[in-house]
Write a protein that holds these residues in place. Structure first.
Motif, short mmCIF file in Angstrom:
data_model
loop_
_atom_site.label_atom_id
_atom_site.label_comp_id
_atom_site.label_asym_id
_atom_site.label_seq_id
_atom_site.Cartn_x
_atom_site.Cartn_y
_atom_site.Cartn_z
N ILE A 107 -6.98 3.70 -1.51
CA ILE A 107 -6.37 3.40 -2.81
C ILE A 107 -7.19 4.01 -3.94
O ILE A 107 -6.66 4.55 -4.91
CB ILE A 107 -6.23 1.87 -2.96
CG1 ILE A 107 -5.13 1.39 -2.01
CG2 ILE A 107 -5.89 1.47 -4.39
CD1 ILE A 107 -5.15 -0.08 -1.75
N PHE A 165 2.30 1.87 -3.41
CA PHE A 165 1.26 2.35 -4.34
C PHE A 165 0.87 3.80 -4.03
O PHE A 165 0.86 4.65 -4.92
CB PHE A 165 0.03 1.45 -4.28
CG PHE A 165 -1.05 1.87 -5.26
CD1 PHE A 165 -1.03 1.41 -6.57
CD2 PHE A 165 -2.07 2.72 -4.87
CE1 PHE A 165 -2.00 1.80 -7.48
CE2 PHE A 165 -3.05 3.13 -5.78
CZ PHE A 165 -3.01 2.65 -7.08
N SER A 166 0.54 4.06 -2.74
CA SER A 166 -0.07 5.35 -2.39
C SER A 166 0.94 6.46 -2.14
O SER A 166 0.64 7.63 -2.39
CB SER A 166 -0.92 5.21 -1.13
OG SER A 166 -1.95 4.29 -1.34
N VAL A 222 -1.56 4.34 -17.65
CA VAL A 222 -2.35 4.81 -16.50
C VAL A 222 -3.45 3.79 -16.17
O VAL A 222 -3.71 3.51 -14.99
CB VAL A 222 -2.94 6.21 -16.81
CG1 VAL A 222 -4.12 6.53 -15.92
CG2 VAL A 222 -1.87 7.27 -16.66
N VAL A 223 -4.07 3.22 -17.21
CA VAL A 223 -5.11 2.21 -16.98
C VAL A 223 -4.48 0.99 -16.30
O VAL A 223 -5.05 0.44 -15.34
CB VAL A 223 -5.82 1.84 -18.31
CG1 VAL A 223 -6.71 0.62 -18.12
CG2 VAL A 223 -6.64 3.02 -18.82
N LEU A 278 -6.42 -7.22 -0.53
CA LEU A 278 -6.73 -6.83 0.86
C LEU A 278 -7.95 -7.60 1.36
O LEU A 278 -8.03 -7.95 2.55
CB LEU A 278 -7.00 -5.32 0.95
CG LEU A 278 -5.81 -4.41 0.68
CD1 LEU A 278 -6.20 -2.95 0.84
CD2 LEU A 278 -4.64 -4.74 1.60
N LEU A 293 -4.65 -4.64 -5.97
CA LEU A 293 -4.20 -4.44 -4.58
C LEU A 293 -5.40 -4.46 -3.63
O LEU A 293 -5.36 -5.12 -2.58
CB LEU A 293 -3.45 -3.09 -4.50
CG LEU A 293 -2.99 -2.60 -3.14
CD1 LEU A 293 -2.14 -3.65 -2.44
CD2 LEU A 293 -2.19 -1.32 -3.29
N LEU A 294 -6.48 -3.79 -4.03
CA LEU A 294 -7.71 -3.80 -3.21
C LEU A 294 -8.22 -5.23 -3.05
O LEU A 294 -8.68 -5.62 -1.97
CB LEU A 294 -8.79 -2.95 -3.88
CG LEU A 294 -8.82 -1.48 -3.52
CD1 LEU A 294 -9.94 -0.78 -4.28
CD2 LEU A 294 -9.02 -1.28 -2.02
N TRP A 324 -6.36 7.67 -4.75
CA TRP A 324 -5.16 7.86 -5.57
C TRP A 324 -5.44 7.49 -7.02
O TRP A 324 -4.97 8.16 -7.95
CB TRP A 324 -4.00 7.03 -5.01
CG TRP A 324 -3.47 7.61 -3.73
CD1 TRP A 324 -3.73 7.17 -2.47
CD2 TRP A 324 -2.62 8.75 -3.59
NE1 TRP A 324 -3.10 7.97 -1.55
CE2 TRP A 324 -2.40 8.94 -2.21
CE3 TRP A 324 -2.03 9.63 -4.49
CZ2 TRP A 324 -1.61 9.97 -1.71
CZ3 TRP A 324 -1.23 10.67 -4.00
CH2 TRP A 324 -1.03 10.82 -2.63
N SER A 325 -6.23 6.43 -7.24
CA SER A 325 -6.56 6.02 -8.61
C SER A 325 -7.40 7.11 -9.29
O SER A 325 -7.20 7.41 -10.47
CB SER A 325 -7.34 4.70 -8.60
OG SER A 325 -6.57 3.71 -7.98
N LEU A 359 -5.11 9.94 -10.28
CA LEU A 359 -4.28 9.55 -11.42
C LEU A 359 -5.06 9.68 -12.73
O LEU A 359 -4.59 10.29 -13.71
CB LEU A 359 -3.82 8.10 -11.21
CG LEU A 359 -3.03 7.47 -12.34
CD1 LEU A 359 -1.63 8.04 -12.38
CD2 LEU A 359 -2.97 5.96 -12.18
N GLY A 384 -3.99 -0.94 -8.84
CA GLY A 384 -4.69 -0.49 -7.63
C GLY A 384 -5.87 -1.39 -7.30
O GLY A 384 -6.10 -1.75 -6.15
N THR A 415 1.98 6.37 -7.19
CA THR A 415 0.94 7.27 -7.70
C THR A 415 1.35 8.74 -7.59
O THR A 415 1.16 9.48 -8.57
CB THR A 415 -0.41 6.98 -7.03
OG1 THR A 415 -0.59 5.57 -6.99
CG2 THR A 415 -1.55 7.58 -7.80
N ILE A 456 0.85 -1.20 0.00
CA ILE A 456 0.00 0.00 0.00
C ILE A 456 0.88 1.25 0.00
O ILE A 456 0.61 2.22 -0.71
CB ILE A 456 -0.95 0.00 1.22
CG1 ILE A 456 -1.98 -1.13 1.07
CG2 ILE A 456 -1.65 1.34 1.37
CD1 ILE A 456 -2.81 -1.37 2.31
N HIS A 516 -1.92 1.05 -14.34
CA HIS A 516 -1.66 1.49 -12.97
C HIS A 516 -2.95 1.39 -12.13
O HIS A 516 -2.92 0.90 -10.99
CB HIS A 516 -1.17 2.95 -13.04
CG HIS A 516 -0.66 3.49 -11.74
ND1 HIS A 516 0.50 4.21 -11.64
CD2 HIS A 516 -1.16 3.46 -10.49
CE1 HIS A 516 0.69 4.58 -10.38
NE2 HIS A 516 -0.31 4.14 -9.67
N ALA A 517 -4.07 1.82 -12.73
CA ALA A 517 -5.36 1.75 -12.01
C ALA A 517 -5.75 0.28 -11.76
O ALA A 517 -6.29 -0.05 -10.70
CB ALA A 517 -6.44 2.47 -12.80
#
Lengths: 137, 150
Positions: B83, A49-50, A89-90, A103, A99-100, B86-87, B90, A96, A54, A46, A92-93
């Motif tokens: 999270i 990423f955060s 960027v997509v 969790l 990653l969620l 931040w997305s 971006l 994310g 980003t 996290i 990268h999203a």
């Protein structure tokens, strides 16, 4: 505006480096043996990423925009480059989103999507650099 | 994890600034697709001028609204820990980069119409859709800037 270009390239390096690292970190979540190990691993992922990937991406894109606005650069190669940056960027999203997911379901194996994401990022970065350096049109 | 709403720091008398401002650039940049299509169908230079203004005001308004959003993202710990926040940032910055290039393209060639402009408008509109979905999720899913006391 050399300092702006320097800021852009520095941020791009940080962004690309951490974006290559993140899919590997996420794929490693399921292999954690202990609860405390899992907790630490998730905290590090996290944080990368955060607090690193980003923010670096935000600085890279904003400073890149300032570079082409101040230099009044409008060429088709730049439009093609930005299109590939949109794909990055997509990715990268999606990192994310993965990653969620780790969790909520930490022990679900996500190796294949992570390998595909990492491969996509590893292909996109040299493609973007190639467009910028050769300016094909 | 608490279910309490997340308070925005960038707010005036309890009203968050970012959602107050963001509707205008979103409307301008979505309207840009309409203006470009109107030019393609009518070839009326009026629509090219409308496109220049919509791209310019959309970009400028977007960056201003984005600053308010960035303030909340950096200053509020519970937003910083999300999270999705931040997305959202971006995708928003990528959208604004495209919109700014779209404006520059039109500003350099104010009288003409460049087909690349329509391409950038469509790509921007697609990104706005995803960015807005994430932003909406932050309000309706995580209760950022929501006041339930009254």
């Amino acid at each position: 505006m050399l300092w702006l270009l320097l800021l852009h390239i520095s941020a791009v390096l940080c962004w690309c480096g951490s974006l290559l690292y993140l899919p590997a970190l996420i794929a490693g979540t399921a292999s954690q043996q202990t609860a405390i190990g899992l907790q630490r691993h998730q905290a590090v992922t996290i944080m990368v990423f955060s607090l690193f990937a980003t923010p670096a991406a935000l600085i890279a894109i904003a400073s890149g925009t300032a570079v082409f606005i101040t230099g009044r650069i409008v060429e088709p190669w730049l439009i093609l480059k930005l299109t590939l940056v949109v794909v990055l960027v997509v990715c990268h999203a999606v990192v994310g989103w993965m990653l969620l997911r780790t969790l909520t379901a930490p022990y679900k194996t996500v190796t294949l999507p992570c390998v595909l994401l990492g491969a996509a990022v590893a292909l996109l970065i040299p493609a973007i650099v190639w467009i910028v350096l050769t300016k094909p049109f | 994890m608490t279910n309490e709403p997340i308070r925005s720091l960038m707010s005036i008398a309890g009203h968050p600034v970012h959602p107050m401002l963001i509707h205008f650039p979103v409307a301008f940049l979505l309207g840009l697709v309409g203006a470009d299509l109107a030019y393609v169908y009518t070839a009326d230079p009026f629509w090219a001028r409308v496109g220049l203004w919509l791209a310019g005001l959309g970009s400028l308004g977007g960056w201003l609204a984005g600053l308010a959003g960035l303030g909340d993202l950096v200053l509020v710990r519970r937003i910083r820990n999300l999270i999705i926040a931040w997305s959202h940032a971006l995708m928003a910055v990528m959208t604004l980069s495209l919109a700014s290039l779209n404006w520059l393209l039109r500003f350099n060639d104010a009288n003409g119409f460049n087909p690349w402009g329509l391409y950038l408008s469509l790509l921007t509109a697609a990104l706005i859709t995803v960015t807005s979905l994430l932003g909406g999720q932050m309000v309706y899913g995580h209760a950022i800037g929501v006041d339930v006391k009254h």
